[in-house]
Write an enzyme that holds these catalytic residues in place. Sequence first.
Site, mmCIF file in Angstrom:
data_model
loop_
_atom_site.group_PDB
_atom_site.id
_atom_site.type_symbol
_atom_site.label_atom_id
_atom_site.label_comp_id
_atom_site.label_asym_id
_atom_site.label_seq_id
_atom_site.Cartn_x
_atom_site.Cartn_y
_atom_site.Cartn_z
ATOM 1 N N GLU A 63 -14.759 -0.599 6.574
ATOM 2 C CA GLU A 63 -13.746 0.442 5.884
ATOM 3 C C GLU A 63 -14.216 1.802 6.087
ATOM 4 O OE1 GLU A 63 -13.469 -0.163 1.571
ATOM 5 O OE2 GLU A 63 -11.763 1.418 1.553
ATOM 6 N N ASN A 122 -8.039 4.444 4.080
ATOM 7 C CA ASN A 122 -7.375 4.544 2.676
ATOM 8 C C ASN A 122 -6.226 5.401 2.858
ATOM 9 O OD1 ASN A 122 -9.053 2.931 0.529
ATOM 10 N ND2 ASN A 122 -10.662 3.804 1.890
ATOM 11 N N GLU A 154 -5.236 0.538 3.941
ATOM 12 C CA GLU A 154 -5.509 -0.017 2.442
ATOM 13 C C GLU A 154 -4.729 0.837 1.609
ATOM 14 O OE1 GLU A 154 -9.550 -0.627 1.409
ATOM 15 O OE2 GLU A 154 -10.027 -1.356 3.003
ATOM 16 N N ASP A 184 -5.351 -2.721 -1.874
ATOM 17 C CA ASP A 184 -6.461 -2.319 -2.688
ATOM 18 C C ASP A 184 -6.625 -2.417 -3.918
ATOM 19 O OD1 ASP A 184 -9.284 -1.142 -2.373
ATOM 20 O OD2 ASP A 184 -8.911 0.512 -1.541
ATOM 21 N N GLU A 241 -14.443 -6.892 -2.866
ATOM 22 C CA GLU A 241 -15.327 -5.927 -2.570
ATOM 23 C C GLU A 241 -16.221 -5.512 -3.962
ATOM 24 O OE1 GLU A 241 -13.909 -1.980 -1.808
ATOM 25 O OE2 GLU A 241 -12.087 -2.094 -3.246
#
Length: 296
Positions: A63, A122, A154, A184, A241
């Site tokens: 990520e 993101n 995400e 997410d 996560e």
Amino acid sequence: LALKKVKGHYLVACGEYDESMHQRLLDEQSFINGMNEALKNREFLFYLQPKYELAGGKIIGAEALVRWLHPQKGFIGPNRFIPIFEQNGFILNLDKYIWEEVCKLLRSWMDEGRQIQPISVNISRVDLYDNDLVGFFARLVKKYDVPPRLLELELTESAYIDNPEKIVEITQRLQEMGFIILMDDFGSGYSSLNMLKDVNVNVLKVDLKFLQNTNHNNRSGQILNSVVHMAKCLELPIIVEGVETLQQSEFLRSIGCNWVQGYYYSKPVPIETYEKLIEQMDGAKDVEESAEICHS
Ligand code: C2E
Ligand code: MG
Ligand code: MG
Ligand code: MG
């Protein structure tokens, strides 16, 4: 701290004006004054946090997480500036920049003939108000000739509350183009299940942090177990996560979770470090062994 953040606005919770509040307001103003120059001067960069397959210990991707290398203030984490940039709309410029930098990196890996794993970026809930968002992603992967599946997207669950119909439409169009959508912060919002019913995502991303807010560890464990089970029923891959300890890792293994990300395996690292990790990982047999490499 005397500040309380409510719906993006700072409120003085206990009526006292203290130093930290003063500093925060100063920071906020200086971030806003400096943001355009900072973007031009390439002060924003991203770190990569590896994602692992629990069973094999292999890195399955990473990520991209933005940081601000400020000439005076040094290294600044996203939690300090993203809320400010979401409020004034600058976030879209910053995100487009980061997405493009990630595409450049993927392109360079392809040119170097490296083994390539996807990188997720993101997307802020604020970015979704841009009517050209889908078009932007289409042009971006075309410009760098990168397969869309390598640039994973995400989307934070809370974005669904703002505009459910729009999320459904945008995710569908992006998926048709070959992008992978990760939901997410799954479970941390107020309408997780509603969202899941309406939005067709490719991967659920659960943050352990929201389960840690309670002391009832067994209860958290049961909830996580149920979420993993639900994802299986929906044939949705799941990644957890925020994994910080061996115990958490073992628990996740015991409930059949396949993919993980967290400080226990690796913190977000600079690009060169990530490239080295990928090279080292090739030899590792097991994720615990991989974690040892990360910690050594
Ligand atoms: P996120 O997307 O949920 O990313 C996960 C955050 O958790 C990251 O914080 C990561 O460093 C941190 N984290 C990872 N493993 C662990 C762990 O084991 N324990 C703990 N306590 N934390 C862990 P970071 O990098 O500070 O980013 C915070 C948030 O800022 C991100 O949450 C994301 O919402 C936002 N963000 C980061 N980069 C970008 C970006 O380029 N664009 C946008 N729009 N938002 C970004
Ligand atoms: Mg994320
Ligand atoms: Mg998250
Ligand atoms: Mg988060």
